[in-house]
Scaffold this active site. Structure first.
Site, PDB file in Angstrom:
ATOM      1  N   GLY D  11       0.833  -1.211   0.000  1.00 58.52           N
ATOM      2  CA  GLY D  11       0.000   0.000   0.000  1.00 58.52           C
ATOM      3  C   GLY D  11       0.861   1.250   0.000  1.00 58.52           C
ATOM      4  NE  ARG D  21      14.360  16.087  -2.616  1.00 57.94           N
ATOM      5  CZ  ARG D  21      14.883  16.646  -1.533  1.00 57.94           C
ATOM      6  NH1 ARG D  21      14.810  16.018  -0.361  1.00 57.94           N
ATOM      7  NH2 ARG D  21      15.488  17.812  -1.604  1.00 57.94           N
ATOM      8  NE  ARG D  72      -2.170  -4.723  -1.236  1.00 56.29           N
ATOM      9  CZ  ARG D  72      -1.811  -4.155  -0.056  1.00 56.29           C
ATOM     10  NH1 ARG D  72      -0.915  -4.738   0.693  1.00 56.29           N
ATOM     11  NH2 ARG D  72      -2.345  -3.029   0.354  1.00 56.29           N
ATOM     12  N   GLY D 102       5.849  -2.355   3.493  1.00 55.01           N
ATOM     13  CA  GLY D 102       5.382  -2.872   4.763  1.00 55.01           C
ATOM     14  C   GLY D 102       5.801  -4.310   4.993  1.00 55.01           C
ATOM     15  CG  ASP D 103       3.478  -6.765   7.570  1.00 54.49           C
ATOM     16  OD1 ASP D 103       2.915  -6.430   6.514  1.00 54.49           O
ATOM     17  OD2 ASP D 103       2.855  -7.073   8.604  1.00 54.49           O
ATOM     18  N   GLY D 104       4.472  -7.282   4.354  1.00 55.73           N
ATOM     19  CA  GLY D 104       4.390  -8.209   3.231  1.00 55.73           C
ATOM     20  C   GLY D 104       5.579  -8.061   2.310  1.00 55.73           C
ATOM     21  CB  THR D 126       2.808   0.705   6.114  1.00 59.77           C
ATOM     22  OG1 THR D 126       1.464   0.492   6.561  1.00 59.77           O
ATOM     23  CG2 THR D 126       3.725   0.410   7.289  1.00 59.77           C
ATOM     24  CG  ASP D 128      -1.955   0.012   8.273  1.00 61.20           C
ATOM     25  OD1 ASP D 128      -2.816   0.908   8.263  1.00 61.20           O
ATOM     26  OD2 ASP D 128      -1.980  -0.946   7.489  1.00 61.20           O
ATOM     27  CG  ASP D 130       1.133  -2.799  10.670  1.00 62.21           C
ATOM     28  OD1 ASP D 130       1.930  -2.169   9.951  1.00 62.21           O
ATOM     29  OD2 ASP D 130       0.280  -3.572  10.211  1.00 62.21           O
ATOM     30  NE  ARG D 163     -27.244  14.535  13.270  1.00 66.96           N
ATOM     31  CZ  ARG D 163     -27.347  15.145  12.114  1.00 66.96           C
ATOM     32  NH1 ARG D 163     -26.261  15.524  11.473  1.00 66.96           N
ATOM     33  NH2 ARG D 163     -28.524  15.365  11.558  1.00 66.96           N
ATOM     34  NE  ARG D 172      -3.951  -3.816   6.669  1.00 70.80           N
ATOM     35  CZ  ARG D 172      -2.748  -4.183   6.301  1.00 70.80           C
ATOM     36  NH1 ARG D 172      -2.557  -5.351   5.749  1.00 70.80           N
ATOM     37  NH2 ARG D 172      -1.705  -3.372   6.467  1.00 70.80           N
ATOM     38  CD  GLU D 188     -16.710  12.896  23.491  1.00 73.36           C
ATOM     39  OE1 GLU D 188     -16.619  12.579  22.287  1.00 73.36           O
ATOM     40  OE2 GLU D 188     -16.529  14.072  23.872  1.00 73.36           O
ATOM     41  NE  ARG D 247     -27.675  11.120  11.497  1.00 71.32           N
ATOM     42  CZ  ARG D 247     -28.396  12.003  10.782  1.00 71.32           C
ATOM     43  NH1 ARG D 247     -27.934  12.451   9.637  1.00 71.32           N
ATOM     44  NH2 ARG D 247     -29.576  12.387  11.221  1.00 71.32           N
TER      45      ARG D 247
END
Lengths: 327, 327, 327, 327
Positions: D11, D21, D72, D102-104, D126, D128, D130, D163, D172, D188, D247
């Protein structure tokens, strides 16, 4: 007309790329060949000219600046320079031009047409909005948005310190950016060339604010006004209001850059398409503009000579929102 | 300690409100009463003090400036001023303080503690990042982000016109904003007080750029450097490189405002919570900071006297990315 | 008329605060007393009403949402509810109202006037732009700008992965946001309720793109179209174009928030001022709008019943820029 | 090592271009030749490889996405695919690789090294965050900033209507984006995979908010949590709290795009430079990262297998700022 050229000229403005894209895609849609000319009239003289296709303008609608580059050309102000430019166009077989730029660029276009008969349709690209024949120019809305983002930020710090800020915005000889960014930024006063606000007026407005127990004030100054630059005005005010905490910021060139706003992308697309369609339909020596939301063509001569007036509605609003005397 | 006060002091910085919120909510969470003091030491002297609760800091984490207002206080620099401030704290029953500000504010805090024994824990809030005891100060990340957004915009217009831009960023006596915004903006040169870059260095760098056929350049200048302001430097360069198209922009106070970045909101929240928890746990005369991602307390004395050094890693990167000599 | 009220109703829109500010400051300028009513018709029924002054609207022009809060009121749909609202207005001595909202709110205003004779002037505040009597509604320009910022970001990732993105934008029953954000975002296709673009049309457009060796595509879908939501359409397309890498994003409520754009602040200020001045000049049952850049008043009845049409100019541009068949 | 390659994989993330660069300019600075590989491992297999120079990476530091494109690759998961990739590298004379992903992507790199001995140094790109071996990954700070800008906007509308909003952010299997954007957005409640917050917990927190007379609430949900998607959770909550106005917004792919933040540009530049310098200094099978502000190399094996833990400090802050029970 089978083959046309497009170029940007004068100061760059956000939305010029969106306009180039509209010209190029419009030309192709109508079966014409389209050539890009780099660096405005300078590139025309040097023959810095290349064929464009649909892919040439992919992924540029959101970009500031101009992919065709821009320049102010002193050579094109000479008869020899224009002759060379004409020869280059002949060499490339270019029969007509779309010029995206401001009044200096259009003046050149007009002379060029008179001398060599090359039809040119203009599209007004300048952040200053000082061109007759269109309610708004390409880049103006983005410049105002950039200015108000800056004013919003400065308001944070003005409020936190009870300060008076003088903020100078762009707009040679015209208060369009100043008046709109002033209203949008909730400014206490807006100084535009169209009104002769004196330093005394500023001082009396600030004293009025103080009586209303306003603790921070923002004053927008259009560059090039009679009363001087923001720095000069602030200096004079400081001489009178000794204990006031006064700061100055000159927004400068940030106002020219950045991704164009939605309004500028739409406007640039509409005017670019209108310019190329006008040119292909044998219009010459006109500028494509949008007045009262309608596409119109204005003789280049009018665009560069008629003075566009500042909306009195807007000027009145600044006074009302600050609860001042009726003008 | 049952009742504590919080105030902001010195130049405002984005994230101060997030810090105030953390102090207030942290105090309440631990069962203490929390009072806000407006306008820094000035408000302390005047007794501009009010009780705060959880709602007082609702919906402020994203706001620039400071809801507690700020000011530089000359009165607090006098013994009498500090005595009055102490009397006010006594009157309100305030036993300890969290001070969000820069080195001037901390110096005041230190003297106040020495004279009156009121424990103070500091949280470093200044866009300049020039405080020892924390890797980053509150507001610094936002200021750099604001600077690079401006540089990105100016790059549009620099590229469109093949121009050289000198951009002056904030940072009295320190090059933190300059070096980071220079790297992030892809600047060709960064002038910081920590290095003595001369006008000759600038000219030789620009000539080097030209040889590499770079057509536009951006040079970041930290305010307060030896070589002068961006305007002065640009003037000298223009004298030597006559045909160069040179422009100057001074970013100014926009760098102080705006919604704080994610990093500043987290940092301000962590340091605010750490400051109030430190105070409630009987720490005194220290500053809460984050070094190498760990919460640490540093004696106020160290925070205001030790000079933090600029990362040589970052200085080296500017040279490498512009393919220059090794320093 | 000596005392008037102002409220916001229906979905909130960026610029509502600028409009409230113009109403309040305009009323004061003209010597009237101005009351704020919270939570729209619900607050009117409950008497959640308070006097406002110039300071009540300081520093709100740049804020999203509405300081007067908003709500959809089911009680006001009943005769009893409206009677209670009328009694409250009597109690507070409020003689006329400015209602900032959309068509639902205006329908309520019309019935209220018919039953109780309270004069109301409306100002169109809704991001959807689906109200007759004004070229643009308050919040629309900001919503489009928010949408194109998101599309610009998604374009980064679409291009990096050669993906097809379906992006759903707001606009129940109307394609205003979709068509403008589609043009501004350089979308390959725009699906609006006004045209019956079928899933087959989408597939054929995508196959056409592929032939032109375009590797990534963005398709803008207005919510509420016949062909279904973006997720549903994307699912059907995926069934046919098995090997395509297709993603969906629904922009959602971010489009309602944020600091209003320059255009929305100006528009909201103009319409707010026009609404209060109209009311004070004995207009009733009309909506203040701006058509072809002129301030106009339109009977509320027309505003809520006449269907505003989508510009065919804009629809045509999407086709031209993607070099498709002439419609 | 004389000739090296660089590619992006998995990703895309904002800052990948800044990293490319740094790799390219760093390689040139140290006298190595640098080749770009398009579309990750897929391009390696196909030989979509080209020489880069200093100009190849001009004006990209501020751009989202990746100029080298990403994909990928299923073919690279096969032995045959990797053999083909190796043959291509041999053909181009490429002796080592920098892999930004990333890890993949790193798992692929590790197997490739084991089979063919091509040294690879990774740079973690990435959103994420992670990946073990670095406190922050390239793109994470920008993604959080994008998320909080959206949350700030939604807060406008949540407050205006009282609301409850459920906002789903990316990440993920990891709550990094959720926890930070939750704190920064003043949420909250934050639901992360690392904690098993149940729907009952949400309901009790909301009821607690109500008792504290909070009228609007924002709940951040990390995608991929046990309790389901934001839409599913909101549906269950609505079943219990019938009268609540609830919402849902799923932020989606906007989080991947946009100009990288200052922090990401610096981080990507540092890690890119560290990766290429590591590779040229004979490191292999490691990832360049930054831990506690120090450049470190971590064995790829550790980077992909060790689980990075979520800061309990941050989790604690959400509770404290909402005045809840101590965990």
């Amino acid at each position: 007309m089978k083959r046309v050229g497009v170029f940007t000229s004068g100061g760059d403005a956000p939305g010029m790329n969106a306009c180039i894209r509209a010209v190029v895609r419009g030309a192709i849609y109508h079966g014409a060949e389209i050539y890009g000319i780099r660096y405005g009239y300078n590139g025309m003289i040097k023959g810095d000219i290349f064929e464009m296709n649909s892919h040439s303008v992919s992924n540029i609608i959101q970009k500031g600046g101009t992919i065709l580059k821009s320049a102010r050309s002193t050579k094109f102000m000479t008869k020899e320079g224009r002759k060379k430019a004409y020869d280059q166009l002949q060499k490339f077989g270019i029969e007509g031009l779309v010029c995206i730029g401001g009044d200096g660029s259009f003046t050149g276009a007009k002379i060029f047409f008179e001398e060599h008969g090359v039809p040119i349709v203009g599209a007004p690209g300048t952040i200053d909005n000082d061109i007759y024949g269109t309610d708004f120019t390409i880049g103006f809305d983005t410049a105002v948005n950039t200015a108000i983002e800056a004013i919003d930020k400065i308001r944070d710090t003005a409020d936190s310190h009870d300060r008076i800020f003088f903020i100078e915005v762009m707009g040679r000889d015209s208060g369009y950016i100043a008046i709109r960014s002033g209203i949008c930024g909730g400014a206490e006063l807006v100084m535009v060339p169209e009104l002769s606000t004196s330093v005394e007026d500023v001082i009396s407005a600030l004293e009025n604010e103080k009586r209303r127990s306003k603790t921070s004030s923002i004053i927008i100054v259009a560059e090039g006004g009679e009363a001087g630059s923001a720095i000069e005005i602030a200096g004079k005010v400081k001489n009178k209001l000794k204990e006031a905490d006064i700061r100055v910021t000159t927004l400068g060139h940030v106002q020219r850059g950045g991704a164009p706003s939605a309004k500028d992308r739409i406007l640039a697309s509409r005017m670019g398409l209108s310019a190329i369609e006008g040119l292909l339909n044998s219009r010459k020596n006109v500028m494509a503009g949008v007045m009262k939301d309608e596409l119109v063509y204005t003789p280049i001569e009018h665009a560069i000579t008629i003075k566009k007036s500042l909306s009195r509605d807007l000027l009145r609003m600044v006074d009302i929102f600050n609860n001042r005397y009726k003008r």
